[in-house]
Design a protein around this motif. Structure first.
Motif, PDB file in Angstrom:
ATOM      1  N   PHE A  27      81.746  50.930  56.157  1.00  0.00           N
ATOM      2  CA  PHE A  27      82.213  50.546  54.836  1.00  0.00           C
ATOM      3  C   PHE A  27      81.187  50.967  53.796  1.00  0.00           C
ATOM      4  CE2 PHE A  27      82.244  47.293  51.438  1.00  0.00           C
ATOM      5  CZ  PHE A  27      83.525  47.478  50.954  1.00  0.00           C
ATOM      6  N   ASN A  28      81.505  51.973  52.995  1.00  0.00           N
ATOM      7  CA  ASN A  28      80.619  52.439  51.926  1.00  0.00           C
ATOM      8  C   ASN A  28      79.182  52.679  52.397  1.00  0.00           C
ATOM      9  OD1 ASN A  28      82.651  52.409  49.983  1.00  0.00           O
ATOM     10  ND2 ASN A  28      82.219  50.297  49.391  1.00  0.00           N
ATOM     11  N   GLY A  29      79.046  53.358  53.521  1.00  0.00           N
ATOM     12  CA  GLY A  29      77.715  53.659  54.038  1.00  0.00           C
ATOM     13  C   GLY A  29      77.069  52.529  54.812  1.00  0.00           C
ATOM     14  N   ASN A  30      77.834  51.473  55.079  1.00  0.00           N
ATOM     15  CA  ASN A  30      77.325  50.336  55.848  1.00  0.00           C
ATOM     16  C   ASN A  30      77.980  50.291  57.222  1.00  0.00           C
ATOM     17  OD1 ASN A  30      75.641  48.732  53.859  1.00  0.00           O
ATOM     18  ND2 ASN A  30      77.549  48.979  52.729  1.00  0.00           N
ATOM     19  N   LEU A  95      78.462  36.959  66.266  1.00  0.00           N
ATOM     20  CA  LEU A  95      78.191  37.227  64.860  1.00  0.00           C
ATOM     21  C   LEU A  95      78.867  38.513  64.407  1.00  0.00           C
ATOM     22  CD1 LEU A  95      74.297  36.805  64.903  1.00  0.00           C
ATOM     23  CD2 LEU A  95      75.981  35.051  64.301  1.00  0.00           C
ATOM     24  N   MET A  96      79.131  38.580  63.107  1.00  0.00           N
ATOM     25  CA  MET A  96      79.426  39.840  62.460  1.00  0.00           C
ATOM     26  C   MET A  96      78.243  40.127  61.550  1.00  0.00           C
ATOM     27  SD  MET A  96      82.602  41.173  60.105  1.00  0.00           S
ATOM     28  CE  MET A  96      82.095  40.429  58.575  1.00  0.00           C
ATOM     29  N   LEU A  97      77.758  41.350  61.612  1.00  0.00           N
ATOM     30  CA  LEU A  97      76.626  41.792  60.806  1.00  0.00           C
ATOM     31  C   LEU A  97      77.075  42.970  59.947  1.00  0.00           C
ATOM     32  CD1 LEU A  97      73.990  42.007  63.703  1.00  0.00           C
ATOM     33  CD2 LEU A  97      74.433  40.039  62.230  1.00  0.00           C
ATOM     34  N   ILE A  98      76.517  43.074  58.758  1.00  0.00           N
ATOM     35  CA  ILE A  98      76.757  44.241  57.906  1.00  0.00           C
ATOM     36  C   ILE A  98      75.405  44.706  57.400  1.00  0.00           C
ATOM     37  CG2 ILE A  98      77.852  45.142  55.835  1.00  0.00           C
ATOM     38  CD1 ILE A  98      79.903  42.873  56.045  1.00  0.00           C
ATOM     39  N   GLU A  99      75.124  45.994  57.599  1.00  0.00           N
ATOM     40  CA  GLU A  99      73.871  46.549  57.090  1.00  0.00           C
ATOM     41  C   GLU A  99      74.027  48.045  56.860  1.00  0.00           C
ATOM     42  OE1 GLU A  99      71.203  45.265  60.145  1.00  0.00           O
ATOM     43  OE2 GLU A  99      71.572  46.993  61.403  1.00  0.00           O
ATOM     44  N   PRO A 100      73.193  48.610  55.998  1.00  0.00           N
ATOM     45  CA  PRO A 100      73.290  50.050  55.767  1.00  0.00           C
ATOM     46  C   PRO A 100      73.164  50.821  57.078  1.00  0.00           C
ATOM     47  CG  PRO A 100      71.852  49.048  54.140  1.00  0.00           C
ATOM     48  CD  PRO A 100      72.154  47.986  55.173  1.00  0.00           C
ATOM     49  N   ALA A 101      74.008  51.822  57.243  1.00  0.00           N
ATOM     50  CA  ALA A 101      73.975  52.639  58.465  1.00  0.00           C
ATOM     51  C   ALA A 101      72.556  53.145  58.690  1.00  0.00           C
ATOM     52  CB  ALA A 101      74.949  53.799  58.345  1.00  0.00           C
TER      53      ALA A 101
END
Length: 118
Positions: A27-30, A95-101
């Motif tokens: 998602f947008n580079g994440n 967990l769900m995690l979101i971070e820049p690729a």
């Protein structure tokens, strides 16, 4: 381009190892990831990015020097960039995690777990 929907529960059922994030979407580079955790992770920080945690199942305590944050299902917390923290789960927690690729999960490429795509 057609995309498939992502079922987080289905993705979590495909592996059993702990502290090994699996990328399920971008998602947008994440990277959007799911991970199973149990026990204590290492103290670490991310100098350039915040750290996003959303509990899907179980309980997670994020230890920080200024005080702990405990999360249950449906709760999320964002650790600000540069803040040293240590995630701990007494029971298996999803967990769900979101971070820049490309962001290492320990803040250090040398000690980070390898992310894999599912």
């Amino acid at each position: 381009m057609a995309r498939k929907k992502v079922n987080l529960s289905d993705n979590l059922s495909t592996f059993s190892e702990h502290w090994s994030p699996k990328v399920v979407a971008g998602f947008n580079g994440n990277d959007i990831m799911v991970v199973k955790v149990k026990g204590e992770f290492v103290w670490h920080s991310h100098p350039d990015t915040d750290d996003f945690f959303l509990v899907l199942k179980g309980r997670l305590t994020i230890r920080m020097h200024d005080g702990d944050v405990t999360l249950g299902p449906g709760e999320l917390y964002v650790v600000p960039k540069g803040v040293e923290h240590c995630p701990v789960a007494e029971e298996e927690t999803h967990l769900m995690l979101i971070e820049p690729a490309g962001t290492p999960n320990t803040g250090d490429e040398a000690t980070a777990a390898v992310k894999s795509q599912i």
